[in-house]
Design an enzyme around this catalytic site. Structure first.
Site, short mmCIF file in Angstrom:
data_model
loop_
_atom_site.label_atom_id
_atom_site.label_comp_id
_atom_site.label_asym_id
_atom_site.label_seq_id
_atom_site.Cartn_x
_atom_site.Cartn_y
_atom_site.Cartn_z
N HIS A 28 0.85 -1.20 0.00
CA HIS A 28 0.00 0.00 0.00
C HIS A 28 0.87 1.24 0.00
O HIS A 28 2.09 1.15 0.14
CB HIS A 28 -1.00 -0.03 1.15
CG HIS A 28 -0.42 0.07 2.53
ND1 HIS A 28 0.37 -0.91 3.09
CD2 HIS A 28 -0.50 1.05 3.46
CE1 HIS A 28 0.72 -0.56 4.30
NE2 HIS A 28 0.22 0.64 4.56
N HIS A 60 1.45 3.92 1.93
CA HIS A 60 1.98 4.69 3.07
C HIS A 60 3.51 4.80 3.01
O HIS A 60 4.20 3.87 2.59
CB HIS A 60 1.55 4.07 4.39
CG HIS A 60 0.11 4.33 4.71
ND1 HIS A 60 -0.61 3.57 5.61
CD2 HIS A 60 -0.75 5.29 4.24
CE1 HIS A 60 -1.86 4.05 5.68
NE2 HIS A 60 -1.97 5.08 4.86
N ASP A 116 5.91 4.65 5.14
CA ASP A 116 6.79 3.66 5.79
C ASP A 116 6.84 2.35 5.01
O ASP A 116 7.53 1.41 5.40
CB ASP A 116 6.38 3.43 7.26
CG ASP A 116 4.98 2.85 7.43
OD1 ASP A 116 4.06 3.31 6.72
OD2 ASP A 116 4.80 1.95 8.27
N HIS A 117 6.13 2.28 3.87
CA HIS A 117 6.15 1.09 3.01
C HIS A 117 6.77 1.36 1.63
O HIS A 117 7.16 0.42 0.94
CB HIS A 117 4.73 0.51 2.87
CG HIS A 117 4.16 0.10 4.19
ND1 HIS A 117 3.99 -1.21 4.56
CD2 HIS A 117 3.79 0.84 5.27
CE1 HIS A 117 3.51 -1.27 5.80
NE2 HIS A 117 3.38 -0.03 6.25
N HIS A 136 -7.47 -0.85 5.45
CA HIS A 136 -6.44 0.05 5.99
C HIS A 136 -6.24 1.21 5.00
O HIS A 136 -6.31 2.37 5.37
CB HIS A 136 -5.16 -0.73 6.22
CG HIS A 136 -4.00 0.08 6.70
ND1 HIS A 136 -3.96 0.63 7.96
CD2 HIS A 136 -2.83 0.43 6.11
CE1 HIS A 136 -2.81 1.30 8.11
NE2 HIS A 136 -2.12 1.19 7.00
N ASP A 171 -0.15 -3.84 6.30
CA ASP A 171 -0.79 -3.35 7.53
C ASP A 171 -2.24 -3.82 7.63
O ASP A 171 -3.08 -3.14 8.21
CB ASP A 171 -0.75 -1.81 7.58
CG ASP A 171 0.65 -1.27 7.83
OD1 ASP A 171 1.56 -2.06 8.11
OD2 ASP A 171 0.81 -0.04 7.76
N HIS A 181 4.68 -4.77 10.86
CA HIS A 181 5.04 -4.11 12.13
C HIS A 181 5.15 -5.11 13.27
O HIS A 181 4.43 -6.10 13.31
CB HIS A 181 3.99 -3.06 12.51
CG HIS A 181 3.96 -1.86 11.60
ND1 HIS A 181 4.74 -0.76 11.80
CD2 HIS A 181 3.24 -1.62 10.47
CE1 HIS A 181 4.50 0.14 10.85
NE2 HIS A 181 3.60 -0.36 10.02
FE FE Z 1 2.81 0.71 8.15
ZN ZN Z 2 0.06 1.61 6.54
#
Ligand code: FE
Ligand code: ZN
Length: 256
Positions: free
Chosen positions: A52, A54, A56-57, A108, A130, A168
Site C-alpha cells: 500500500h 503509506h 513507511d512502506h 487500511h 498493515d 510491524h
Molecule cells: Fe505501516
Molecule cells: Zn500503513
C-alpha cells in the site's frame, strides 16, 4: 527460500526473501537496511513488492530501483512511485521460482493488496502489509469496517500453516488488548509468554502462524460468543459481525 525480516524505523519490518543469489523485498520504507542486507548476503535485488501507499512502506522504492534496476509491483488502485506494475486480485506473479498470488484486501487503505506464496518451502507465506498483524489488525483509514472485515476473513481462510509476514512488530501490545477482550482464552496467555521471551532477546515475533492467529486474534474471532459478548459490554448495539468488528476496532483505538 530464505525469509528475512529487516527491522526499520521504530517497529517496521521490511521482508526480504532470496534464493542465495536473487532477492525480492516487500514494502521497503527505507532503502538503507535493504542495501546492507543485499551487500551482506551478496544478493541482487530483482523485484520490489508494495502492499500500500503509506510512506513507511514505499519510502525506499525509488532509491532501490535506481541502485538495482529492480521491477516494482504494487496495488493497481494506489499511487506508488512510478514505474510500477499494477497488481490486483487474481494476478499471479512468478518471482524466484515462486508463484505470488495477489489478493485485494482493502480497509487500511482503499487499494491495499496482499501477496500469498502457496508453494514456499517450509509452508505458505503471506505478506499482508498493515492489514493483519499478529494478534491484531491495521487501523481502518480509507476503507469501511465491512471491507476490512471481508479482507481479514479472506486472509483467515488461507491454510493454517501459512506464515504471516506483517509489516510491524505490534504483537505484545496487541496481545494486551486480546487479553482484555478474552481474559479466559488460555492460548492468548500462552502466546503472550512465548512472545515476551522472544522480545526479551530482541528477536521478531514474526512470522506468525495463521492457525494460531485464528485462536488468539480478536479481529479474526468476531463470531466467537466470548468476543461478541465482550464487544457488546461496551457497544450494546454490536449485533452482527461487522458491528462487532467496528466495536473492537474502536475499542482498540482507545485502548492503552
Ligand atoms: Fe505501516
Ligand atoms: Zn500503513
Amino acid at each position: 527460500m530464505k525469509l528475512i525480516p529487516l527491522p526499520a524505523f521504530s517497529d517496521n519490518y521490511l521482508w526480504l526473501w532470496h534464493d542465495g543469489q536473487s532477492a525480492v523485498v516487500v514494502d521497503p520504507g527505507d532503502a538503507g537496511p535493504v542495501r546492507e542486507a543485499l551487500l551482506q548476503h551478496q544478493l541482487s535485488l530483482v523485484a520490489i513488492l508494495v502492499t500500500h501507499h503509506h510512506a513507511d512502506h514505499v519510502g525506499g522504492v525509488a532509491d532501490l530501483r535506481a541502485a538495482t534496476g529492480a521491477t516494482v509491483y504494487g496495488p493497481a488502485g494506489e499511487a506508488i512511485p512510478e514505474p510500477c506494475h499494477p497488481c490486483q486480485q487474481g494476478d499471479v506473479l512468478h518471482l524466484l521460482g515462486q508463484s505470488v498470488h495477489v489478493m485485494d484486501v482493502p480497509g487500511h487503505t482503499a487499494g491495499h493488496v496482499a501477496y500469498w506464496l502457496p508453494d514456499a518451502a517450509g509452508g505458505p507465506v503471506l505478506f499482508c502489509g498493515d492489514t493483519l498483524f499478529s494478534a491484531g489488525c491495521g487501523r481502518v483509514f480509507e476503507g469501511t469496517p465491512a471491507q476490512m472485515l471481508a479482507s481479514l476473513d479472506a486472509l483467515a481462510r488461507l491454510p493454517g500453516e501459512t506464515r504471516i509476514c506483517c509489516a510491524h512488530e505490534y504483537t505484545l501490545s496487541n496481545l494486551k488488548f486480546a487479553h482484555a477482550v478474552e481474559p479466559d482464552n488460555r492460548e492468548i496467555e500462552k502466546y503472550t509468554s512465548e512472545c515476551k521471551t522472544i522480545r526479551a532477546r530482541n528477536e521478531p515475533t514474526l512470522p506468525a502462524r495463521l492457525e494460531r492467529e485464528r485462536a488468539i486474534n480478536p479481529f479474526l474471532r468476531v463470531r466467537e460468543p466470548s468476543v461478541v459478548a465482550a464487544a457488546q459490554r461496551l457497544y450494546p448495539k454490536a449485533h452482527d459481525p461487522v458491528a462487532v468488528f467496528a466495536a473492537l476496532r474502536q475499542w482498540k483505538n482507545d485502548f492503552r
